[in-house]
Design a protein around this motif. Structure first.
Motif, PDB file in Angstrom:
ATOM      1  N   SER A   1       0.801  -1.228   0.000  1.00  0.00           N
ATOM      2  CA  SER A   1       0.000   0.000   0.000  1.00  0.00           C
ATOM      3  C   SER A   1       0.833   1.277   0.000  1.00  0.00           C
ATOM      4  N   ASN A   2       2.140   1.179   0.091  1.00  0.00           N
ATOM      5  CA  ASN A   2       2.992   2.359   0.154  1.00  0.00           C
ATOM      6  C   ASN A   2       3.366   2.834  -1.250  1.00  0.00           C
ATOM      7  N   LYS A   3       2.358   3.126  -2.051  1.00  0.00           N
ATOM      8  CA  LYS A   3       2.582   3.364  -3.470  1.00  0.00           C
ATOM      9  C   LYS A   3       3.381   4.625  -3.753  1.00  0.00           C
ATOM     10  N   LYS A   4       3.398   5.558  -2.811  1.00  0.00           N
ATOM     11  CA  LYS A   4       4.115   6.794  -3.057  1.00  0.00           C
ATOM     12  C   LYS A   4       5.613   6.670  -2.789  1.00  0.00           C
ATOM     13  N   LEU A   5       5.988   5.584  -2.184  1.00  0.00           N
ATOM     14  CA  LEU A   5       7.401   5.374  -1.901  1.00  0.00           C
ATOM     15  C   LEU A   5       8.096   4.798  -3.124  1.00  0.00           C
ATOM     16  N   PRO A   6       9.388   5.019  -3.254  1.00  0.00           N
ATOM     17  CA  PRO A   6      10.127   4.422  -4.382  1.00  0.00           C
ATOM     18  C   PRO A   6      10.317   2.928  -4.174  1.00  0.00           C
ATOM     19  N   VAL A   7      10.716   2.254  -5.245  1.00  0.00           N
ATOM     20  CA  VAL A   7      11.138   0.856  -5.169  1.00  0.00           C
ATOM     21  C   VAL A   7      12.657   0.871  -5.008  1.00  0.00           C
ATOM     22  N   ALA A   8      13.139   0.282  -3.937  1.00  0.00           N
ATOM     23  CA  ALA A   8      14.580   0.261  -3.705  1.00  0.00           C
ATOM     24  C   ALA A   8      15.244  -0.756  -4.624  1.00  0.00           C
ATOM     25  N   VAL A   9      16.301  -0.326  -5.296  1.00  0.00           N
ATOM     26  CA  VAL A   9      17.138  -1.212  -6.104  1.00  0.00           C
ATOM     27  C   VAL A   9      18.513  -1.205  -5.448  1.00  0.00           C
ATOM     28  N   LEU A  10      18.929  -2.364  -4.971  1.00  0.00           N
ATOM     29  CA  LEU A  10      20.191  -2.447  -4.245  1.00  0.00           C
ATOM     30  C   LEU A  10      21.276  -2.958  -5.181  1.00  0.00           C
ATOM     31  N   GLY A  11      22.198  -2.086  -5.519  1.00  0.00           N
ATOM     32  CA  GLY A  11      23.268  -2.439  -6.437  1.00  0.00           C
ATOM     33  C   GLY A  11      23.090  -1.790  -7.790  1.00  0.00           C
ATOM     34  N   ALA A  12      24.130  -1.116  -8.276  1.00  0.00           N
ATOM     35  CA  ALA A  12      24.075  -0.434  -9.581  1.00  0.00           C
ATOM     36  C   ALA A  12      25.023  -1.096 -10.559  1.00  0.00           C
ATOM     37  N   GLY A  13      24.939  -2.425 -10.628  1.00  0.00           N
ATOM     38  CA  GLY A  13      25.624  -3.172 -11.672  1.00  0.00           C
ATOM     39  C   GLY A  13      24.691  -3.346 -12.854  1.00  0.00           C
ATOM     40  N   PRO A  14      25.018  -4.231 -13.795  1.00  0.00           N
ATOM     41  CA  PRO A  14      24.174  -4.398 -14.986  1.00  0.00           C
ATOM     42  C   PRO A  14      22.732  -4.761 -14.660  1.00  0.00           C
ATOM     43  N   VAL A  15      22.505  -5.686 -13.733  1.00  0.00           N
ATOM     44  CA  VAL A  15      21.133  -6.116 -13.436  1.00  0.00           C
ATOM     45  C   VAL A  15      20.402  -5.074 -12.614  1.00  0.00           C
ATOM     46  N   GLY A  16      21.086  -4.442 -11.667  1.00  0.00           N
ATOM     47  CA  GLY A  16      20.439  -3.404 -10.878  1.00  0.00           C
ATOM     48  C   GLY A  16      19.997  -2.223 -11.727  1.00  0.00           C
ATOM     49  N   LEU A  17      20.863  -1.756 -12.631  1.00  0.00           N
ATOM     50  CA  LEU A  17      20.476  -0.630 -13.487  1.00  0.00           C
ATOM     51  C   LEU A  17      19.410  -1.035 -14.500  1.00  0.00           C
ATOM     52  N   ALA A  18      19.415  -2.303 -14.923  1.00  0.00           N
ATOM     53  CA  ALA A  18      18.334  -2.782 -15.786  1.00  0.00           C
ATOM     54  C   ALA A  18      17.008  -2.742 -15.036  1.00  0.00           C
ATOM     55  N   ALA A  19      17.020  -3.149 -13.775  1.00  0.00           N
ATOM     56  CA  ALA A  19      15.802  -3.083 -12.959  1.00  0.00           C
ATOM     57  C   ALA A  19      15.300  -1.643 -12.874  1.00  0.00           C
ATOM     58  N   ALA A  20      16.226  -0.704 -12.676  1.00  0.00           N
ATOM     59  CA  ALA A  20      15.835   0.705 -12.600  1.00  0.00           C
ATOM     60  C   ALA A  20      15.207   1.173 -13.907  1.00  0.00           C
ATOM     61  N   ALA A  21      15.769   0.738 -15.032  1.00  0.00           N
ATOM     62  CA  ALA A  21      15.224   1.133 -16.337  1.00  0.00           C
ATOM     63  C   ALA A  21      13.817   0.596 -16.526  1.00  0.00           C
ATOM     64  N   HIS A  22      13.581  -0.635 -16.106  1.00  0.00           N
ATOM     65  CA  HIS A  22      12.236  -1.210 -16.221  1.00  0.00           C
ATOM     66  C   HIS A  22      11.258  -0.497 -15.295  1.00  0.00           C
ATOM     67  N   LEU A  23      11.678  -0.143 -14.101  1.00  0.00           N
ATOM     68  CA  LEU A  23      10.804   0.589 -13.178  1.00  0.00           C
ATOM     69  C   LEU A  23      10.416   1.933 -13.776  1.00  0.00           C
ATOM     70  N   ILE A  24      11.376   2.641 -14.332  1.00  0.00           N
ATOM     71  CA  ILE A  24      11.110   3.942 -14.944  1.00  0.00           C
ATOM     72  C   ILE A  24      10.141   3.791 -16.106  1.00  0.00           C
ATOM     73  N   GLU A  25      10.359   2.781 -16.934  1.00  0.00           N
ATOM     74  CA  GLU A  25       9.494   2.560 -18.084  1.00  0.00           C
ATOM     75  C   GLU A  25       8.072   2.241 -17.658  1.00  0.00           C
ATOM     76  N   ARG A  26       7.902   1.648 -16.496  1.00  0.00           N
ATOM     77  CA  ARG A  26       6.580   1.296 -15.977  1.00  0.00           C
ATOM     78  C   ARG A  26       5.970   2.399 -15.118  1.00  0.00           C
ATOM     79  N   GLY A  27       6.631   3.542 -15.038  1.00  0.00           N
ATOM     80  CA  GLY A  27       6.082   4.674 -14.295  1.00  0.00           C
ATOM     81  C   GLY A  27       6.364   4.664 -12.809  1.00  0.00           C
ATOM     82  N   LEU A  28       7.279   3.812 -12.361  1.00  0.00           N
ATOM     83  CA  LEU A  28       7.653   3.761 -10.952  1.00  0.00           C
ATOM     84  C   LEU A  28       8.966   4.508 -10.729  1.00  0.00           C
TER      85      LEU A  28
END
Length: 467
Positions: free
Chosen positions: A3-30
């Motif tokens: 229910s905490n929709k206003k909070l960000p989704v934490a991505v732990l680690g900025a390697g290839p998979v972590g930054l890919a996760a961030a890109a998908h979150l951004i593309e989905r409006g998160l």
């Protein structure tokens, strides 16, 4: 999503998979909150910049990340090129981290030390899923805390290398002598050259990282003849590292094995099998390595100057001590994923696609992805991690049709290994994987020479990893 929709989704680690996760979150409006322990993105990659990947660019760039980069004028490297870890970092991850949507939500120098739920230890149930996640980090300025609706843990395993001790814990004396031990894949012919040149070096391990270091040391010994190499393995079966030679389904792995066998057979190294390290001690300024007794006799390797420990890596499970997580008892992946990735049964090319279902823990909203999701299994692929995060992010936004539709195409060969980049520009004739000049082997992969004696396909065929 909780229910905490206003909070960000934490991505732990900025390697290839972590930054890919961030890109998908951004593309989905998160909104992602990306927490990276290092001073720059891809900190683990930076430690082995010299290692060239066998999988070409087309399999190393996440699709959502590619779309985000292209919005800002990024030009993709040629799909069939084989990048080094450093090139992947410089040409892909660094520009990706610089895109405004990611840069605005990226915090560097944030080492995650604990994940929990606000007001809840792992015992308390009622109201648990409605509570936001709390992520605690250590920084140069002190301890920090962040709230998140969900957590995508891409902290990997590379910074938690397995010890030399055969029992899974450091050998006696290993901590004391740590300054003379390199874990992983040091740059033997580059930045670490002076540490190894003219020394007696012990390499411990029976995987491809060990093979790479052994072959690099052999090349170093050509320039510094006083360099001597000892190779210690805990068992006696070298099938995995030697591969199947010319008949190996992964041609690059077969060629690597051929070179390594030739080095062993030529007397270029001293091989000590069934050597399970128990103790290290300094004797007359050098290292004595003692193994577990065998049939009443205690094996010893004397006169070692430096040790390379290539015994694999493991996830840091302490981060989630207060979360409700369920791991396979020996692989330390999720229990649902374990039978799909068991290295006793699977190479990385035979692991079938998987997504949010196999990665879910009892703690709703927490997912370990990337190399960490595989626990101690060594057969993880970057492309697998990209599909994992695509599925997980789809699940977080409630698009279950997309989340459940997991697919993955991989090259038939060259996906499970890495090779060093040291003499890619060597002037020696280019020879194909088939053992003949590439121009005469149209059906074979187009190679690039390396100390591994292996090559990567310039136009690899695709196959579903279910095949």
């Amino acid at each position: 999503m909780n229910s905490n929709k206003k909070l960000p989704v934490a991505v732990l680690g900025a390697g290839p998979v972590g930054l890919a996760a961030a890109a998908h979150l951004i593309e989905r409006g998160l909104t992602p909150l990306i927490l990276e322990a290092g001073p720059k993105v891809g900190a683990n990659l930076a430690t082995y910049r010299h290692v060239r990947l066998f999988s070409p660019w087309q399999y190393n760039v996440d699709k959502a990340a590619r779309r985000l980069l292209q919005q800002h004028g990024w030009t993709s490297p040629p799909d069939d090129g084989l990048p080094t870890a450093g090139e992947l970092l410089d040409a892909y991850l660094t520009p990706l981290a610089a895109t405004p949507a990611i840069a605005a939500n990226l915090l560097l120098g944030q080492r995650v030390i604990a994940i929990t739920r606000v007001g809840f230890d792992k015992v308390k149930t009622k109201g648990r899923e409605a509570a936001p996640f709390l992520i605690r980090t250590e920084t140069a300025e002190g301890t920090r805390q962040y709230l998140a609706s969900d957590v995508i843990d891409a902290t990997g395993t590379w910074s938690h290398q397995n010890p030399l001790g055969a029992d899974g814990i450091p050998a006696l004396g290993e901590v004391v002598l740590a300054a003379r031990i390199d874990y992983g894949m040091p740059d033997v012919l580059g930045s670490a050259r002076e540490r190894f040149a003219g020394r007696r070096v012990l390499v411990v391990g029976a995987g491809h990282s060990a093979a790479g270091s052994l072959l690099a040391l052999a090349q170093l010994a050509e320039a510094y003849p006083k360099t001597s190499i000892v190779w210690a393995t805990r068992g006696s079966n070298l099938t995995r590292v030697f591969g199947g030679g010319e008949a190996d389904g992964l041609q690059a792995r077969g060629q690597l094995g051929i070179r390594l066998k030739a080095l062993r057979d030529s007397g270029g190294l001293e091989l000590r099998q069934n050597f399970r390290i128990e103790q290290l001690e300094e004797v007359d300024g050098r290292i004595r390595v003692t193994g577990e007794p065998i049939s009443g006799a205690t094996p010893v390797i004397d006169g070692i100057d430096r040790i390379i420990c290539a015994a694999g890596a493991r996830p840091d499970l302490a981060l989630t001590r207060e979360l409700r997580v369920r791991h396979d008892p020996w692989l330390e992946s999720t229990d649902a994923l374990a039978p799909l990735i068991d290295p006793n049964e699977h190479s990385c090319g035979t692991v079938r696609p998987h997504g949010h279902n196999e990665l879910a823990h009892p703690e709703a909203g927490y997912y370990a992805v990337g190399a960490k999701s595989y626990g101690r299994a060594p057969n993880f692929l970057m492309a697998t991690g990209y599909e994992q995060v695509r599925s997980v992010v789809a699940a977080l936004v409630g698009d279950m049709a997309a989340a459940d539709d997991v697919q993955l195409d991989l090259p038939k060969t060259g996906v499970c290994n890495t090779r060093l980049a040291y003499d890619d520009a060597a002037s020696e004739p280019v020879v194909s994987c088939c053992g003949v000049p590439a121009a005469q082997a149209a059906s074979c992969c187009v190679p690039a020479p390396s100390p591994f004696g292996a090559c990567g396909c310039s136009a690899p065929a695709k196959t579903s990893c279910c095949a």
